[in-house]
Design a protein around this motif. Sequence first.
Motif, PDB file in Angstrom:
ATOM      1  N   UNK A 277       0.836  -1.206   0.000  1.00 47.68           N
ATOM      2  CA  UNK A 277       0.000   0.000   0.000  1.00 47.68           C
ATOM      3  C   UNK A 277       0.871   1.256   0.000  1.00 47.68           C
ATOM      4  N   UNK A 278       1.944   1.230   0.763  1.00 50.21           N
ATOM      5  CA  UNK A 278       2.865   2.367   0.794  1.00 50.21           C
ATOM      6  C   UNK A 278       3.562   2.545  -0.559  1.00 50.21           C
ATOM      7  N   UNK A 279       3.939   1.443  -1.176  1.00 47.99           N
ATOM      8  CA  UNK A 279       4.600   1.515  -2.480  1.00 47.99           C
ATOM      9  C   UNK A 279       3.648   2.080  -3.532  1.00 47.99           C
ATOM     10  N   UNK A 280       2.397   1.670  -3.474  1.00 49.06           N
ATOM     11  CA  UNK A 280       1.415   2.207  -4.420  1.00 49.06           C
ATOM     12  C   UNK A 280       1.229   3.708  -4.225  1.00 49.06           C
ATOM     13  N   UNK A 281       1.202   4.144  -2.978  1.00 50.37           N
ATOM     14  CA  UNK A 281       1.065   5.574  -2.700  1.00 50.37           C
ATOM     15  C   UNK A 281       2.273   6.344  -3.234  1.00 50.37           C
ATOM     16  N   UNK A 282       3.467   5.785  -3.052  1.00 46.91           N
ATOM     17  CA  UNK A 282       4.675   6.429  -3.580  1.00 46.91           C
ATOM     18  C   UNK A 282       4.632   6.472  -5.104  1.00 46.91           C
ATOM     19  N   UNK A 283       4.211   5.370  -5.733  1.00 44.25           N
ATOM     20  CA  UNK A 283       4.096   5.305  -7.192  1.00 44.25           C
ATOM     21  C   UNK A 283       3.182   6.430  -7.700  1.00 44.25           C
ATOM     22  N   UNK A 284       2.014   6.552  -7.069  1.00 48.16           N
ATOM     23  CA  UNK A 284       1.062   7.592  -7.481  1.00 48.16           C
ATOM     24  C   UNK A 284       1.617   8.997  -7.245  1.00 48.16           C
ATOM     25  N   UNK A 285       2.305   9.191  -6.140  1.00 49.27           N
ATOM     26  CA  UNK A 285       2.834  10.525  -5.825  1.00 49.27           C
ATOM     27  C   UNK A 285       3.910  10.967  -6.817  1.00 49.27           C
ATOM     28  N   UNK A 286       4.554  10.021  -7.466  1.00 50.52           N
ATOM     29  CA  UNK A 286       5.613  10.347  -8.425  1.00 50.52           C
ATOM     30  C   UNK A 286       5.096  10.511  -9.852  1.00 50.52           C
ATOM     31  N   UNK A 287       3.828  10.203 -10.067  1.00 49.65           N
ATOM     32  CA  UNK A 287       3.272  10.205 -11.424  1.00 49.65           C
ATOM     33  C   UNK A 287       3.418  11.546 -12.129  1.00 49.65           C
ATOM     34  N   UNK A 288       3.237  12.623 -11.420  1.00 49.84           N
ATOM     35  CA  UNK A 288       3.259  13.944 -12.048  1.00 49.84           C
ATOM     36  C   UNK A 288       4.534  14.728 -11.761  1.00 49.84           C
ATOM     37  N   UNK A 289       5.517  14.070 -11.218  1.00 55.93           N
ATOM     38  CA  UNK A 289       6.775  14.766 -10.925  1.00 55.93           C
ATOM     39  C   UNK A 289       7.591  14.886 -12.203  1.00 55.93           C
ATOM     40  N   UNK A 290       7.962  16.095 -12.517  1.00 56.67           N
ATOM     41  CA  UNK A 290       8.744  16.341 -13.725  1.00 56.67           C
ATOM     42  C   UNK A 290      10.135  15.731 -13.590  1.00 56.67           C
ATOM     43  N   UNK A 291      10.563  15.058 -14.640  1.00 54.42           N
ATOM     44  CA  UNK A 291      11.891  14.473 -14.678  1.00 54.42           C
ATOM     45  C   UNK A 291      12.027  13.136 -13.973  1.00 54.42           C
ATOM     46  N   UNK A 292      10.910  12.564 -13.499  1.00 56.58           N
ATOM     47  CA  UNK A 292      10.958  11.282 -12.813  1.00 56.58           C
ATOM     48  C   UNK A 292      10.378  10.198 -13.715  1.00 56.58           C
ATOM     49  N   UNK A 293      11.186   9.193 -14.006  1.00 58.01           N
ATOM     50  CA  UNK A 293      10.737   8.039 -14.791  1.00 58.01           C
ATOM     51  C   UNK A 293      10.549   6.873 -13.832  1.00 58.01           C
ATOM     52  N   UNK A 294       9.351   6.313 -13.796  1.00 58.95           N
ATOM     53  CA  UNK A 294       9.041   5.206 -12.893  1.00 58.95           C
ATOM     54  C   UNK A 294       9.027   3.887 -13.656  1.00 58.95           C
ATOM     55  N   UNK A 295       9.518   2.858 -12.984  1.00 60.46           N
ATOM     56  CA  UNK A 295       9.450   1.499 -13.525  1.00 60.46           C
ATOM     57  C   UNK A 295       9.044   0.552 -12.401  1.00 60.46           C
ATOM     58  N   UNK A 296       8.189  -0.400 -12.746  1.00 59.36           N
ATOM     59  CA  UNK A 296       7.724  -1.387 -11.767  1.00 59.36           C
ATOM     60  C   UNK A 296       8.185  -2.755 -12.230  1.00 59.36           C
ATOM     61  N   UNK A 297       8.879  -3.474 -11.357  1.00 60.17           N
ATOM     62  CA  UNK A 297       9.427  -4.786 -11.670  1.00 60.17           C
ATOM     63  C   UNK A 297       8.777  -5.835 -10.784  1.00 60.17           C
TER      64      UNK A 297
END
Length: 146
Positions: free
Chosen positions: A114-134
Amino acid sequence: MQVDFYHLTLAPLDRLLPVIADRVMTGGGRLLVVSSDADQRASLDRSLWMIPPDGFLPHAQAGEGDDPAQPILIAGEIRAANGARHVALADGQWRDEALDFDRVFHFFDGERIAEARAAWRSLADREGVERRYWKQNGQGRWEQAA
């Protein structure tokens, strides 16, 4: 900057972290490993001595050696005394200070999903941040899922 989320389902962190650490070092980088749990830091310290089986990965726990000289530094907080530009959040806790690094490895298990999902969502609109889920497939291999 890149943030890699690793959902630990089959392989434990003490098996995956040495692989990631070795890749960072092979690429000429340094790694800061962060965990607020002293027992986990001690366990990871032992793992880095034993994996890979044909050697060890040079490292130390913060405050126990020459921190600036360590390619891999294990610490209880985000403070890269070794000049690392890569950080591994080993305890499943997201820390926004990690965004000051070039690359973040965020490891979490089912208890911290649940914490990881919240972090994932919080980074969605951050400029210059590329997210990857493995995640791991049925054979234990890591696959990028997002």
